[in-house]
Write an enzyme that holds these catalytic residues in place. Structure first.
Site, mmCIF file in Angstrom:
data_model
loop_
_atom_site.group_PDB
_atom_site.id
_atom_site.type_symbol
_atom_site.label_atom_id
_atom_site.label_comp_id
_atom_site.label_asym_id
_atom_site.label_seq_id
_atom_site.Cartn_x
_atom_site.Cartn_y
_atom_site.Cartn_z
ATOM 1 N N LYS A 1 0.117 -0.173 13.691
ATOM 2 C CA LYS A 1 -1.337 -0.235 14.391
ATOM 3 C C LYS A 1 -0.969 0.092 15.739
ATOM 4 C CE LYS A 1 -2.732 -4.123 11.243
ATOM 5 N NZ LYS A 1 -3.811 -3.474 10.731
ATOM 6 N N HIS B 1 0.845 -1.152 -0.097
ATOM 7 C CA HIS B 1 0.032 0.049 0.166
ATOM 8 C C HIS B 1 0.852 1.252 0.116
ATOM 9 C CE1 HIS B 1 -3.030 -2.860 0.622
ATOM 10 N NE2 HIS B 1 -2.985 -2.951 2.083
HETATM 11 C C1 BG6 Z 1 -4.976 -4.409 4.685
HETATM 12 C C2 BG6 Z 1 -3.857 -4.859 5.714
HETATM 13 O O1 BG6 Z 1 -4.353 -4.678 3.604
HETATM 14 O O2 BG6 Z 1 -5.125 -3.114 4.873
HETATM 15 C C3 BG6 Z 1 -4.329 -4.442 7.150
HETATM 16 O O3 BG6 Z 1 -3.550 -6.389 5.768
HETATM 17 C C4 BG6 Z 1 -4.821 -3.071 7.106
HETATM 18 O O4 BG6 Z 1 -3.625 -4.986 8.357
HETATM 19 C C5 BG6 Z 1 -5.649 -2.761 6.098
HETATM 20 O O5 BG6 Z 1 -5.645 -2.968 8.328
HETATM 21 C C6 BG6 Z 1 -5.892 -1.165 5.972
HETATM 22 O O6 BG6 Z 1 -7.055 -0.996 5.072
HETATM 23 P P1 BG6 Z 1 -7.851 0.328 4.929
HETATM 24 O O7 BG6 Z 1 -8.391 0.229 3.633
HETATM 25 O O8 BG6 Z 1 -8.736 0.232 6.096
HETATM 26 O O9 BG6 Z 1 -6.691 1.459 5.114
#
Ligand code: BG6
Length: 475
Positions: A322, A236
């Site tokens: 987190k 991400h």
């Molecule tokens: C996921 C991770 O890909 O993305 C998670 O595995 C994380 O750990 C999540 O919480 C966050 O996604 P978003 O869309 O809530 O920012």
């Protein structure tokens, strides 16, 4: 050039249909598609669990309502009418024969196979699809994590390529489906204002923060085998970074966009472990499924560098974790301060640096932090924010998984990660993984610093900024 348009899919097959991802994301996304009239294919769930059709429909129904409490009953009913369940062991050839028969019954020739299953099962499932000829015209959608490191990502790519050509492998990174993230591309390249200053001559640093208040929330056993570097930094955050850093693509086709991202990663230095800080929230080791002596990180901060004409010398600071104090995903582009001559004369404070802040989380938008004259006799300036909230100004966005499922069915690869890009991101991350695991030091990994939940992570994360501070997210 792009591989040309792909046929529109005529069925969606969901592996892992009774699993967590289907429950939290995929069924709600399918509901939204049904509601928007964009789901026009049968949906075949495949699951190992010994579920009846009725139990499966109830599960889909409950999953939709858990995510969308005011979901319309009629829309849920139409979605349920599309569902078919195939149960069976993935290792049993009968499961695959049944799947082939079911698709034939639906007259499907171009199915999309969505792997909402543990990554270790991707090769088996892909090979089994091939055993009944379903790889010949279908596409696969592969969930992250795509590999555990550079070597395994390459191996997985090689295996999948023996079964599906690259243009029919859709690697999901749901951040690429977020409109707020895609807006980085649109905002940068539809405004001429930014381009002249979007480089090392004007930009002092870039900070990217992805902070979550939640802990591992029942995913302890998954998370403890993964950690933050693999879970969100490799995918991400680096995808977001690429959109901020890349050159303008020469056209809208997927291949042009992917080429520019690939250039960013090709020019990125591998992470220097000395410029990385890992943290773990206090209480993580007591989470279910987590080892009591776990040294897996729930936070990481690092400095990245891109050796290109545009960015050489500009530090890219990234942090994610987190159990932090706020839910936010933000990119803050920090500009150099102006020469202070005018303000020296006035004896007042030097203007603060301008910022462009992209808010990519729930209330997405952009904030320009500028300087304006302080009322009074002097030539002093002070900070003002020029901000826009995109939902308020432009209307609600569509949810990432809805958009990505729609793309996968339409055969549109633009919002998916290409093979070379995934491998380049692992190359950049690999030294971080090695140092965390202590690969070169007999298994003694780099320290993992404890931090309290509700904080901004371990204080040690400030070290990599060398005297600067992290910008606090705006929301
Ligand atoms: C996921 C991770 O890909 O993305 C998670 O595995 C994380 O750990 C999540 O919480 C966050 O996604 P978003 O869309 O809530 O920012």
């Amino acid at each position: 050039m792009s591989a040309g348009p792909q046929p529109i899919a005529d069925a969606l097959v969901l592996f892992g249909a009774t699993g967590d991802l289907s429950k939290r994301k995929l069924f709600p996304a399918l509901y939204r598609m049904e509601d928007h009239g964009t789901l026009n294919v049968p949906v075949v769930g495949v699951a190992r669990s010994d579920w009846s059709d009725a139990a499966f429909c109830q599960h889909a129904h409950d999953s939709v309502l858990a995510a969308i409490p005011d979901a319309k009953a009629a829309v849920i009913d139409s979605l349920l009418a599309r569902l078919d369940l195939i149960q069976g062991d993935y290792a049993d050839p009968k499961t695959w024969a049944t799947l082939a028969r079911t698709l034939k019954k639906h007259k499907s020739e171009h199915a999309v196979f969505y792997m909402a299953i543990p990554p270790t099962m991707f090769p088996t499932v892909a090979q089994s699809l091939a055993s009944v000829g379903l790889n010949e015209r279908g596409r696969i959608v592969v969930e992250k994590p795509f590999g555990r490191d550079l070597a395994s990502a390459k191996e997985l790519n090689t295996t999948l390529h023996t079964i599906f050509p690259e243009e029919r492998i859709f690697r999901i990174d749901h951040y690429l489906g977020k409109e707020s993230v895609e807006d980085l591309l649109v905002f940068r390249f539809s405004n001429t204002l930014l381009e002249p200053v979007w480089n090392r001559n004007y930009v002092r640093s870039v900070q990217i923060t992805m902070s979550e208040t939640i802990g591992v929330e029942g995913r302890g056993s998954f998370y403890d085998g993964v950690g933050t570097i693999r879970d969100v930094l490799q995918n991400h955050l680096l995808q977001v970074l690429a959109l901020v850093a890349m050159e303008p693509p020469v056209g809208p086709e997927s291949s042009f966009l992917q080429d520019e991202k690939a250039k960013v990663f090709a020019a990125m230095r591998p992470i220097d472990p000395a410029m990385m800080v890992r943290g773990q929230y206090v209480g993580y080791r007591e989470e279910e499924g987590v080892a009591q002596d776990s040294t897996v990180e729930t936070f990481v901060a690092a400095k990245l560098e891109i050796d290109s004409w545009r960015w050489a010398g500009v530090p890219w600071f990234v942090r994610c974790g987190k159990g932090l104090t706020a839910n936010a995903t933000e990119v803050v582009v920090e500009f150099r301060e102006p020469p202070s001559l005018l303000f020296d004369e006035a004896g007042g404070p030097t203007p603060e640096r301008n910022l462009v802040r992209f808010r990519l989380g729930k209330q997405d938008g952009v904030t320009f932090t500028l300087q304006a004259k302080t009322p009074g006799q002097h030539l002093d300036s002070q900070q003002v924010d020029v901000a826009v909230d995109f939902a308020a100004a432009l209307g609600e966005r569509r949810e990432a998984y809805e958009r990505l499922l729609g793309d996968a069915l339409a055969g549109e690869p633009r919002r998916f990660a290409r093979e070379d890009i995934v491998e380049q991101t692992w190359r950049v991350i690999q030294p971080a993984l090695d140092s965390a695991a202590g690969t070169a030091t007999g298994g003694v990994g780099t320290a993992v610093h404890p931090y309290f939940r509700g904080s901004w992570g371990p204080a040690e994360a400030d070290r990599i900024l060398k005297g600067d501070t992290w910008y606090l997210p705006a929301n």
